[in-house]
Design an enzyme around this catalytic site. Structure first.
Site, mmCIF file in Angstrom:
data_model
loop_
_atom_site.group_PDB
_atom_site.id
_atom_site.type_symbol
_atom_site.label_atom_id
_atom_site.label_comp_id
_atom_site.label_asym_id
_atom_site.label_seq_id
_atom_site.Cartn_x
_atom_site.Cartn_y
_atom_site.Cartn_z
ATOM 1 N N HIS A 185 0.642 -8.472 0.573
ATOM 2 C CA HIS A 185 1.203 -8.106 -0.717
ATOM 3 C C HIS A 185 0.287 -7.113 -1.425
ATOM 4 O O HIS A 185 -0.925 -7.326 -1.504
ATOM 5 C CB HIS A 185 1.397 -9.334 -1.608
ATOM 6 C CG HIS A 185 1.912 -8.990 -2.979
ATOM 7 N ND1 HIS A 185 3.180 -8.488 -3.192
ATOM 8 C CD2 HIS A 185 1.313 -9.022 -4.202
ATOM 9 C CE1 HIS A 185 3.344 -8.254 -4.483
ATOM 10 N NE2 HIS A 185 2.227 -8.560 -5.108
ATOM 11 N N SER A 186 0.857 -6.021 -1.943
ATOM 12 C CA SER A 186 0.139 -4.997 -2.698
ATOM 13 C C SER A 186 -1.004 -4.425 -1.836
ATOM 14 O O SER A 186 -0.742 -3.898 -0.758
ATOM 15 C CB SER A 186 -0.352 -5.581 -4.020
ATOM 16 O OG SER A 186 -0.686 -4.556 -4.948
ATOM 17 N N MET A 187 -2.251 -4.522 -2.262
ATOM 18 C CA MET A 187 -3.339 -4.023 -1.432
ATOM 19 C C MET A 187 -3.308 -4.669 -0.049
ATOM 20 O O MET A 187 -3.646 -4.030 0.960
ATOM 21 C CB MET A 187 -4.693 -4.286 -2.085
ATOM 22 C CG MET A 187 -5.880 -3.750 -1.271
ATOM 23 S SD MET A 187 -7.511 -4.186 -1.919
ATOM 24 C CE MET A 187 -7.621 -5.896 -1.362
ATOM 25 N N ALA A 199 -0.720 -5.377 1.678
ATOM 26 C CA ALA A 199 0.252 -4.647 2.503
ATOM 27 C C ALA A 199 -0.367 -3.371 3.054
ATOM 28 O O ALA A 199 -0.143 -3.004 4.218
ATOM 29 C CB ALA A 199 1.491 -4.320 1.678
ATOM 30 N N SER A 254 4.831 -6.083 1.226
ATOM 31 C CA SER A 254 5.341 -6.498 -0.075
ATOM 32 C C SER A 254 4.605 -5.765 -1.187
ATOM 33 O O SER A 254 3.373 -5.714 -1.195
ATOM 34 C CB SER A 254 5.147 -8.021 -0.233
ATOM 35 O OG SER A 254 5.381 -8.449 -1.555
#
Length: 260
Positions: A97-99, A101, A125
């Site tokens: 998720h975020s970083m 990803a 994500s």
């Protein structure tokens, strides 16, 4: 050169509930400023045939004494080395998720470049490279107030952290390092050849509705976008839905060749 012996899998990968007979090992990567604890409940939400390994980056919780990385390439190299020592012949997959990803994506590309076994699924994500807008001011040059204002654009920190200077002082070093990693990234739109599925919050202010669908341009086998209500941290409210969708996709891929 990596900052510590990356073969120490126990430091890098936290398996809350060991499932040595599980058919697939799912490596989950936390967001900037996060930790392996972000995924503490995932082992309970996924079926017994999936073992969850939460990646713990240096600079936080039990790894606070190890300096956090500030360069993406060096970070990916270190995770790669740790992963090599952790794979045991089972199929594996990535979710970030975020970083997280971004790290999972670049790690997949590194494996691909070397001709190494690839993940059965790359699940991303809350991050899409073409929407990446680095800050023109280096993170190190921002005051705490300026930096926290930047963090607020991503959804901010919990009030119990921002309202407690002692807690904030514990969190800020790793958070600054993580933002430095992300801020230094230059997108090359590289494609991955493993299956990819994207998740996102429908009202994520950093991306906009439907933006995660752009992953179709980076994947030879794009499985689509699953968009859920919420902002950048929609995952906090919808982890169960995401985990259920991942489990379904991993079962579908189980008929594929064994990886690792």
């Amino acid at each position: 050169m990596v900052q510590e012996n990356a073969g120490l899998g126990a430091a890098w990968f936290h398996t809350g509930r060991a499932r040595p007979d599980a058919a697939c090992r799912l490596y989950v990567f936390h967001h900037a400023g996060g930790s392996a604890a972000t995924y503490a409940r995932w082992a309970q939400m996924l079926p017994d045939d999936v073992e969850v390994a939460a990646v713990q980056l240096p600079g936080r919780q039990n790894r606070r004494s190890t300096p956090a990385f500030t360069d993406l390439d060096t970070l990916v190299e270190a995770v790669y080395e740790a992963l090599e020592g952790d794979l045991d012949g089972r199929r594996f997959a990535f979710f970030g998720h975020s970083m997280g990803a971004l790290i999972a994506y670049r790690l997949t590309l590194a494996l691909q470049k070397d001709g190494a076994p690839a993940p059965a699924l790359l699940a991303v994500s809350g991050w899409e490279g073409s929407a990446h807008r680095p800050s023109p001011v280096p993170v190190a040059q921002l005051s705490d107030e300026e930096f926290l204002a930047r963090v607020a654009e991503f959804g901010g920190l919990p009030p119990e952290v921002t309202g407690n200077r002692e807690l904030l002082d514990l969190v800020l070093p790793a958070l600054r390092a993580d933002f430095t990693v992300v801020n230094g990234y230059t997108d090359d739109r590289a494609r991955v050849d493993c299956p990819v599925v994207a998740y996102g919050g429908a009202s994520d202010p950093l991306l906009g509705a439907g933006a995660m669908g752009a992953w179709a341009d980076r994947a030879d086998a794009f499985q689509g976008l699953n968009e859920l209500p919420g902002g950048h941290f929609y995952l906090y409210e919808h982890a169960m839905a995401v985990a259920a969708d991942l489990a379904r996709r991993l079962r579908r891929s189980a008929a594929g060749p064994r990886r690792g």
